[in-house]
Design a protein around this motif. Structure first.
Motif, PDB file in Angstrom:
ATOM      1  N   LEU A 194      17.963 -23.923  20.387  1.00  0.00           N
ATOM      2  CA  LEU A 194      18.949 -24.325  19.386  1.00  0.00           C
ATOM      3  C   LEU A 194      19.095 -23.266  18.293  1.00  0.00           C
ATOM      4  O   LEU A 194      20.211 -22.978  17.834  1.00  0.00           O
ATOM      5  N   LEU A 195      17.978 -22.656  17.898  1.00  0.00           N
ATOM      6  CA  LEU A 195      18.049 -21.604  16.876  1.00  0.00           C
ATOM      7  C   LEU A 195      18.904 -20.426  17.346  1.00  0.00           C
ATOM      8  O   LEU A 195      19.708 -19.882  16.582  1.00  0.00           O
ATOM      9  N   LEU A 196      18.732 -20.043  18.608  1.00  0.00           N
ATOM     10  CA  LEU A 196      19.511 -18.913  19.131  1.00  0.00           C
ATOM     11  C   LEU A 196      20.999 -19.238  19.166  1.00  0.00           C
ATOM     12  O   LEU A 196      21.839 -18.395  18.817  1.00  0.00           O
ATOM     13  N   LEU A 197      21.334 -20.453  19.573  1.00  0.00           N
ATOM     14  CA  LEU A 197      22.754 -20.833  19.607  1.00  0.00           C
ATOM     15  C   LEU A 197      23.341 -20.882  18.202  1.00  0.00           C
ATOM     16  O   LEU A 197      24.466 -20.429  17.962  1.00  0.00           O
ATOM     17  N   GLN A 198      22.557 -21.408  17.257  1.00  0.00           N
ATOM     18  CA  GLN A 198      23.042 -21.490  15.877  1.00  0.00           C
ATOM     19  C   GLN A 198      23.155 -20.105  15.231  1.00  0.00           C
ATOM     20  O   GLN A 198      23.973 -19.908  14.334  1.00  0.00           O
ATOM     21  N   SER A 199      22.332 -19.171  15.679  1.00  0.00           N
ATOM     22  CA  SER A 199      22.377 -17.822  15.095  1.00  0.00           C
ATOM     23  C   SER A 199      23.731 -17.155  15.332  1.00  0.00           C
ATOM     24  O   SER A 199      24.114 -16.242  14.592  1.00  0.00           O
ATOM     25  N   CYS A 200      24.457 -17.629  16.333  1.00  0.00           N
ATOM     26  CA  CYS A 200      25.764 -17.031  16.645  1.00  0.00           C
ATOM     27  C   CYS A 200      26.837 -17.408  15.624  1.00  0.00           C
ATOM     28  O   CYS A 200      27.934 -16.844  15.632  1.00  0.00           O
ATOM     29  N   VAL A 201      26.538 -18.401  14.780  1.00  0.00           N
ATOM     30  CA  VAL A 201      27.477 -18.747  13.705  1.00  0.00           C
ATOM     31  C   VAL A 201      26.876 -18.417  12.334  1.00  0.00           C
ATOM     32  O   VAL A 201      27.477 -18.706  11.305  1.00  0.00           O
ATOM     33  N   GLY A 202      25.662 -17.827  12.344  1.00  0.00           N
ATOM     34  CA  GLY A 202      25.041 -17.396  11.095  1.00  0.00           C
ATOM     35  C   GLY A 202      24.092 -18.425  10.518  1.00  0.00           C
ATOM     36  O   GLY A 202      23.986 -19.563  10.996  1.00  0.00           O
ATOM     37  N   GLY A 203      23.363 -18.000   9.462  1.00  0.00           N
ATOM     38  CA  GLY A 203      22.472 -18.916   8.751  1.00  0.00           C
ATOM     39  C   GLY A 203      21.064 -18.973   9.292  1.00  0.00           C
ATOM     40  O   GLY A 203      20.251 -19.759   8.774  1.00  0.00           O
ATOM     41  N   ILE A 204      20.739 -18.218  10.331  1.00  0.00           N
ATOM     42  CA  ILE A 204      19.396 -18.209  10.902  1.00  0.00           C
ATOM     43  C   ILE A 204      18.707 -16.896  10.531  1.00  0.00           C
ATOM     44  O   ILE A 204      19.308 -15.820  10.599  1.00  0.00           O
ATOM     45  N   LYS A 205      17.434 -16.992  10.123  1.00  0.00           N
ATOM     46  CA  LYS A 205      16.709 -15.799   9.689  1.00  0.00           C
ATOM     47  C   LYS A 205      16.442 -14.865  10.871  1.00  0.00           C
ATOM     48  O   LYS A 205      16.269 -15.320  12.004  1.00  0.00           O
TER      49      LYS A 205
END
Length: 241
Positions: A194-205
Motif C-alpha cells: 500500500l505504501l508503494l502504491l500511495q507513493s505514486c501520488v506523493g506524501g510517502i517518505k
C-alpha cells in the motif's frame, strides 16, 4: 518461440476459456462505479486503495482458479512428462496474471483521466503493480498447494485478508492509532504494498519507499524459490501418480 512465451499465450487462452478475463472486467466496472459515484472530483487519494484491493485479491484468486481448472483437465499429469520446466510453468502463469492486473490498472486510470481528476506517476505505479502482483501470485501458488479444493482456497484467502489486509486498511482510514501497532505493520507485506502504491501520488517518505521496495523484492524472491521447490510435490499429489 520460447517455452515461457508459449506457456504465457496458453495461459491467456485458458483465462479467456475459464471466463477469468470476463470476471476481471466485471470487477473493473465495480471499481469504476465506486469512482463514478463518489462525490470526490480528484480521485488521486482513493485510486491507490482500489488498485491495492484489486491486486492483492485478484492475483491470488486467479492463480488458484486456473490451477484448479487445470487439475480437473488433468494438466498436471501432462506437465510431469513434458519438456517444460516447473520454473517456466510458474513464470508463464505469473506473467499472464500480472498482465490481467495491468489491464485493470489501465482501465481505471484512463477512466479517471477522462471523467475525474487524477495526479499519479503512472510509470512508477505500473512498476509497483508488477512487483506487488508478482508477490501475491506467489502467495496464490502457496495457498493452492495447501488447499484440497476451491473452497479451502477461498478460506485461505479470507484468512490472509483478515490478518494482513484489513488491519492495514483500518490504519489507512484512521481507525488504528496506536503508534506501536502502526510501527509493527511495517513488517506486513500488505503495508509495504500500500505504501508503494500511495507513493505514486506523493506524501510517502523516501525511506518508506526504499524499505518497502527492497522488502517486497526480497520476500518475492524467497517465495519464488519456495513455490519452485514445492511444485513437484503438488503436481505429483494432484496428478495421482
Amino acid at each position: 518461440m520460447s517455452s515461457i512465451m508459449v506457456l504465457f499465450i496458453g495461459e491467456l487462452q485458458r483465462m479467456k476459456k475459464y471466463n477469468i478475463f470476463a470476471a476481471s472486467f466485471v470487477l473493473s466496472l465495480i471499481w469504476i462505479g465506486i469512482l463514478q459515484f463518489t462525490e470526490i472530483k480528484d480521485v488521486s487519494g482513493i485510486f491507490p486503495l482500489l488498485i491495492f484491493i484489486d491486486i492483492t485479491s485478484m492475483a491470488m484468486l486467479m492463480i488458484g482458479v486456473t490451477m484448479f481448472f487445470e487439475k480437473q483437465e488433468g494438466v498436471m499429469k501432462t506437465l510431469l512428462v513434458s519438456p517444460i520446466s516447473k520454473g517456466e510453468y510458474i513464470i508463464g502463469k505469473t506473467v499472464a496474471n500480472i498482465l490481467s492486473n495491468i489491464i485493470t490498472l489501465m482501465i481505471l486510470y484512463f477512466y479517471a483521466k477522462l471523467f475525474k481528476e487524477i495526479h499519479v506517476n503512472i510509470i512508477l505505479l505500473l512498476g509497483f503493480v508488477i512487483l506487488i502482483a508478482f508477490f501475491h501470485s506467489m502467495i496464490g501458488f502457496i495457498l493452492t498447494y495447501y488447499s484440497k479444493d476451491f473452497t479451502e482456497l477461498l478460506i485461505g484467502m479470507s484468512k490472509y485478508s483478515f490478518i494482513l489486509m484489513i488491519p492495514v486498511l483500518l490504519e489507512q482510514v484512521g481507525l488504528i492509532k496506536n503508534e506501536l501497532i502502526k510501527k509493527l505493520f511495517y513488517m506486513l507485506p500488505t503495508k509495504a504494498s500500500l505504501l508503494l502504491l500511495q507513493s505514486c501520488v506523493g506524501g510517502i517518505k523516501n525511506w518508506e519507499i526504499v524499505f518497502s521496495t527492497l522488502y517486497l523484492i526480497i520476500i518475492s524472491i524467497l517465495l519464488y524459490f519456495f513455490v519452485h521447490k514445492k511444485f513437484d510435490e503438488f503436481a505429483i499429489k494432484e496428478s495421482g501418480v
